[in-house]
Write a protein that holds these residues in place. Structure first.
Motif, PDB file in Angstrom:
ATOM      1  N   ALA A  75      34.095 -81.489   2.552  1.00  0.00           N
ATOM      2  CA  ALA A  75      33.458 -82.734   2.968  1.00  0.00           C
ATOM      3  C   ALA A  75      31.989 -82.741   2.560  1.00  0.00           C
ATOM      4  CB  ALA A  75      33.578 -82.915   4.478  1.00  0.00           C
ATOM      5  N   TYR A  76      31.500 -83.930   2.266  1.00  0.00           N
ATOM      6  CA  TYR A  76      30.097 -84.145   1.942  1.00  0.00           C
ATOM      7  C   TYR A  76      29.642 -85.367   2.717  1.00  0.00           C
ATOM      8  CZ  TYR A  76      25.856 -85.320  -0.590  1.00  0.00           C
ATOM      9  OH  TYR A  76      24.552 -85.624  -0.905  1.00  0.00           O
ATOM     10  N   SER A  77      28.483 -85.277   3.351  1.00  0.00           N
ATOM     11  CA  SER A  77      27.947 -86.389   4.138  1.00  0.00           C
ATOM     12  C   SER A  77      26.567 -86.788   3.635  1.00  0.00           C
ATOM     13  CB  SER A  77      27.832 -85.993   5.614  1.00  0.00           C
ATOM     14  OG  SER A  77      29.092 -85.727   6.158  1.00  0.00           O
ATOM     15  N   HIS A  78      26.276 -88.076   3.770  1.00  0.00           N
ATOM     16  CA  HIS A  78      24.943 -88.584   3.432  1.00  0.00           C
ATOM     17  C   HIS A  78      24.545 -89.622   4.475  1.00  0.00           C
ATOM     18  CE1 HIS A  78      21.490 -89.632   0.995  1.00  0.00           C
ATOM     19  NE2 HIS A  78      21.792 -90.897   1.216  1.00  0.00           N
ATOM     20  N   THR A  79      23.308 -89.524   4.941  1.00  0.00           N
ATOM     21  CA  THR A  79      22.755 -90.486   5.891  1.00  0.00           C
ATOM     22  C   THR A  79      21.915 -91.500   5.124  1.00  0.00           C
ATOM     23  OG1 THR A  79      22.740 -88.848   7.650  1.00  0.00           O
ATOM     24  CG2 THR A  79      21.302 -90.762   7.946  1.00  0.00           C
ATOM     25  N   PHE A  80      22.189 -92.773   5.373  1.00  0.00           N
ATOM     26  CA  PHE A  80      21.503 -93.864   4.686  1.00  0.00           C
ATOM     27  C   PHE A  80      20.351 -94.358   5.561  1.00  0.00           C
ATOM     28  CE2 PHE A  80      25.526 -93.468   2.693  1.00  0.00           C
ATOM     29  CZ  PHE A  80      25.312 -93.814   1.363  1.00  0.00           C
ATOM     30  N   LYS A  81      19.131 -94.167   5.069  1.00  0.00           N
ATOM     31  CA  LYS A  81      17.933 -94.466   5.852  1.00  0.00           C
ATOM     32  C   LYS A  81      17.329 -95.824   5.556  1.00  0.00           C
ATOM     33  CE  LYS A  81      17.027 -89.610   6.412  1.00  0.00           C
ATOM     34  NZ  LYS A  81      16.169 -88.469   6.128  1.00  0.00           N
ATOM     35  N   SER A  82      17.885 -96.532   4.570  1.00  0.00           N
ATOM     36  CA  SER A  82      17.361 -97.864   4.261  1.00  0.00           C
ATOM     37  C   SER A  82      18.512 -98.852   4.107  1.00  0.00           C
ATOM     38  CB  SER A  82      16.507 -97.830   2.993  1.00  0.00           C
ATOM     39  OG  SER A  82      17.261 -97.366   1.902  1.00  0.00           O
ATOM     40  N   LYS A  83      18.196-100.123   4.360  1.00  0.00           N
ATOM     41  CA  LYS A  83      19.196-101.178   4.229  1.00  0.00           C
ATOM     42  C   LYS A  83      19.470-101.466   2.771  1.00  0.00           C
ATOM     43  CE  LYS A  83      18.100-103.547   8.544  1.00  0.00           C
ATOM     44  NZ  LYS A  83      17.708-104.838   9.139  1.00  0.00           N
ATOM     45  N   GLY A  84      20.674-101.949   2.497  1.00  0.00           N
ATOM     46  CA  GLY A  84      21.033-102.330   1.136  1.00  0.00           C
ATOM     47  C   GLY A  84      22.495-102.077   0.851  1.00  0.00           C
ATOM     48  N   THR A  85      22.882-102.314  -0.385  1.00  0.00           N
ATOM     49  CA  THR A  85      24.238-102.059  -0.854  1.00  0.00           C
ATOM     50  C   THR A  85      24.159-100.963  -1.905  1.00  0.00           C
ATOM     51  OG1 THR A  85      24.894-104.340  -0.424  1.00  0.00           O
ATOM     52  CG2 THR A  85      26.271-103.086  -1.949  1.00  0.00           C
ATOM     53  N   PHE A  86      24.947 -99.918  -1.709  1.00  0.00           N
ATOM     54  CA  PHE A  86      24.878 -98.737  -2.555  1.00  0.00           C
ATOM     55  C   PHE A  86      26.240 -98.474  -3.191  1.00  0.00           C
ATOM     56  CE2 PHE A  86      21.874 -98.488   0.905  1.00  0.00           C
ATOM     57  CZ  PHE A  86      20.687 -98.197   0.256  1.00  0.00           C
ATOM     58  N   LYS A  87      26.239 -98.277  -4.505  1.00  0.00           N
ATOM     59  CA  LYS A  87      27.459 -97.971  -5.255  1.00  0.00           C
ATOM     60  C   LYS A  87      27.570 -96.457  -5.384  1.00  0.00           C
ATOM     61  CE  LYS A  87      28.351-102.308  -6.137  1.00  0.00           C
ATOM     62  NZ  LYS A  87      29.474-103.006  -5.581  1.00  0.00           N
ATOM     63  N   ILE A  88      28.688 -95.900  -4.917  1.00  0.00           N
ATOM     64  CA  ILE A  88      28.934 -94.467  -4.926  1.00  0.00           C
ATOM     65  C   ILE A  88      30.144 -94.204  -5.818  1.00  0.00           C
ATOM     66  CG2 ILE A  88      29.317 -92.441  -3.469  1.00  0.00           C
ATOM     67  CD1 ILE A  88      26.808 -94.202  -2.723  1.00  0.00           C
ATOM     68  N   ILE A  89      30.084 -93.143  -6.629  1.00  0.00           N
ATOM     69  CA  ILE A  89      31.211 -92.800  -7.500  1.00  0.00           C
ATOM     70  C   ILE A  89      31.484 -91.304  -7.457  1.00  0.00           C
ATOM     71  CG2 ILE A  89      30.790 -94.702  -9.118  1.00  0.00           C
ATOM     72  CD1 ILE A  89      29.668 -92.476 -11.067  1.00  0.00           C
ATOM     73  N   CYS A  90      32.653 -90.940  -7.938  1.00  0.00           N
ATOM     74  CA  CYS A  90      32.963 -89.558  -8.305  1.00  0.00           C
ATOM     75  C   CYS A  90      32.695 -89.490  -9.805  1.00  0.00           C
ATOM     76  CB  CYS A  90      34.429 -89.235  -8.008  1.00  0.00           C
ATOM     77  SG  CYS A  90      34.981 -87.681  -8.742  1.00  0.00           S
ATOM     78  N   GLN A  91      31.811 -88.602 -10.235  1.00  0.00           N
ATOM     79  CA  GLN A  91      31.483 -88.527 -11.654  1.00  0.00           C
ATOM     80  C   GLN A  91      32.652 -88.010 -12.490  1.00  0.00           C
ATOM     81  OE1 GLN A  91      27.718 -86.317 -11.067  1.00  0.00           O
ATOM     82  NE2 GLN A  91      26.843 -87.910 -12.372  1.00  0.00           N
ATOM     83  N   VAL A  92      33.571 -87.290 -11.879  1.00  0.00           N
ATOM     84  CA  VAL A  92      34.749 -86.799 -12.595  1.00  0.00           C
ATOM     85  C   VAL A  92      35.721 -87.951 -12.849  1.00  0.00           C
ATOM     86  CG1 VAL A  92      36.652 -85.138 -12.533  1.00  0.00           C
ATOM     87  CG2 VAL A  92      34.453 -84.537 -11.494  1.00  0.00           C
ATOM     88  N   HIS A  93      35.802 -88.893 -11.902  1.00  0.00           N
ATOM     89  CA  HIS A  93      36.720 -90.039 -11.984  1.00  0.00           C
ATOM     90  C   HIS A  93      35.939 -91.338 -11.716  1.00  0.00           C
ATOM     91  CE1 HIS A  93      39.005 -86.514 -10.410  1.00  0.00           C
ATOM     92  NE2 HIS A  93      39.783 -86.835 -11.427  1.00  0.00           N
ATOM     93  N   PRO A  94      34.962 -91.688 -12.545  1.00  0.00           N
ATOM     94  CA  PRO A  94      34.061 -92.804 -12.233  1.00  0.00           C
ATOM     95  C   PRO A  94      34.707 -94.182 -12.198  1.00  0.00           C
ATOM     96  CG  PRO A  94      33.666 -92.031 -14.461  1.00  0.00           C
ATOM     97  CD  PRO A  94      34.632 -91.060 -13.821  1.00  0.00           C
ATOM     98  N   THR A  95      35.833 -94.356 -12.876  1.00  0.00           N
ATOM     99  CA  THR A  95      36.465 -95.680 -12.878  1.00  0.00           C
ATOM    100  C   THR A  95      37.515 -95.837 -11.793  1.00  0.00           C
ATOM    101  OG1 THR A  95      38.108 -95.001 -14.529  1.00  0.00           O
ATOM    102  CG2 THR A  95      36.066 -96.004 -15.353  1.00  0.00           C
ATOM    103  N   THR A  96      37.970 -94.724 -11.221  1.00  0.00           N
ATOM    104  CA  THR A  96      39.045 -94.802 -10.217  1.00  0.00           C
ATOM    105  C   THR A  96      38.639 -94.314  -8.829  1.00  0.00           C
ATOM    106  OG1 THR A  96      39.879 -92.637 -10.921  1.00  0.00           O
ATOM    107  CG2 THR A  96      40.876 -94.587 -11.938  1.00  0.00           C
ATOM    108  N   MET A  97      37.419 -93.786  -8.688  1.00  0.00           N
ATOM    109  CA  MET A  97      36.953 -93.325  -7.370  1.00  0.00           C
ATOM    110  C   MET A  97      35.582 -93.919  -7.099  1.00  0.00           C
ATOM    111  SD  MET A  97      38.165 -89.349  -7.159  1.00  0.00           S
ATOM    112  CE  MET A  97      37.612 -89.173  -5.476  1.00  0.00           C
TER     113      MET A  97
END
Length: 104
Positions: A75-97
């Motif tokens: 597992a990996y966690s990230h806390t978002f400290k600012s408002k907005g819309t963020f795009k997250i990807i898996c770099q191994v599978h960037p088009t499907t994850m």
């Protein structure tokens, strides 16, 4: 009049408790091929990506990146400290994850 005042005080307290709970809330995303999800959290909230298969993945977003690992249950966690819309990807599978995190 006292009952109305008491009800308003209780409502205000419940709203405050809800705001605090939302601030520290954690949302979990099952991270596997394919994944396409949208997560909504409050500012200060955390998203936790959990590998649900044994395939190598990572999590990459603006300003953060996990290590690439192929262990189910990692597992990996990230806390978002600012408002907005963020795009997250898996770099191994960037088009499907992908995950879109909307922080309000």
């Amino acid at each position: 009049m006292r009952k109305l005042t008491a009800l308003l005080v209780v409502a205000a307290l419940l709203a405050a408790i809800g705001a605090v709970a939302a601030f520290g809330a954690t949302k979990t995303v099952k991270w596997h091929v394919p994944t396409s999800s949208t997560v909504k959290i409050a500012k200060g909230g955390t998203v936790k990506w959990v590998w649900s298969d044994g395939v190598p993945h990572n999590v990459k977003g603006p300003g953060f990146k996990s290590k690439t690992i192929g262990k189910k249950g990692f597992a990996y966690s990230h806390t978002f400290k600012s408002k907005g819309t963020f795009k997250i990807i898996c770099q191994v599978h960037p088009t499907t994850m992908k995950t879109t995190v909307k922080v309000g």
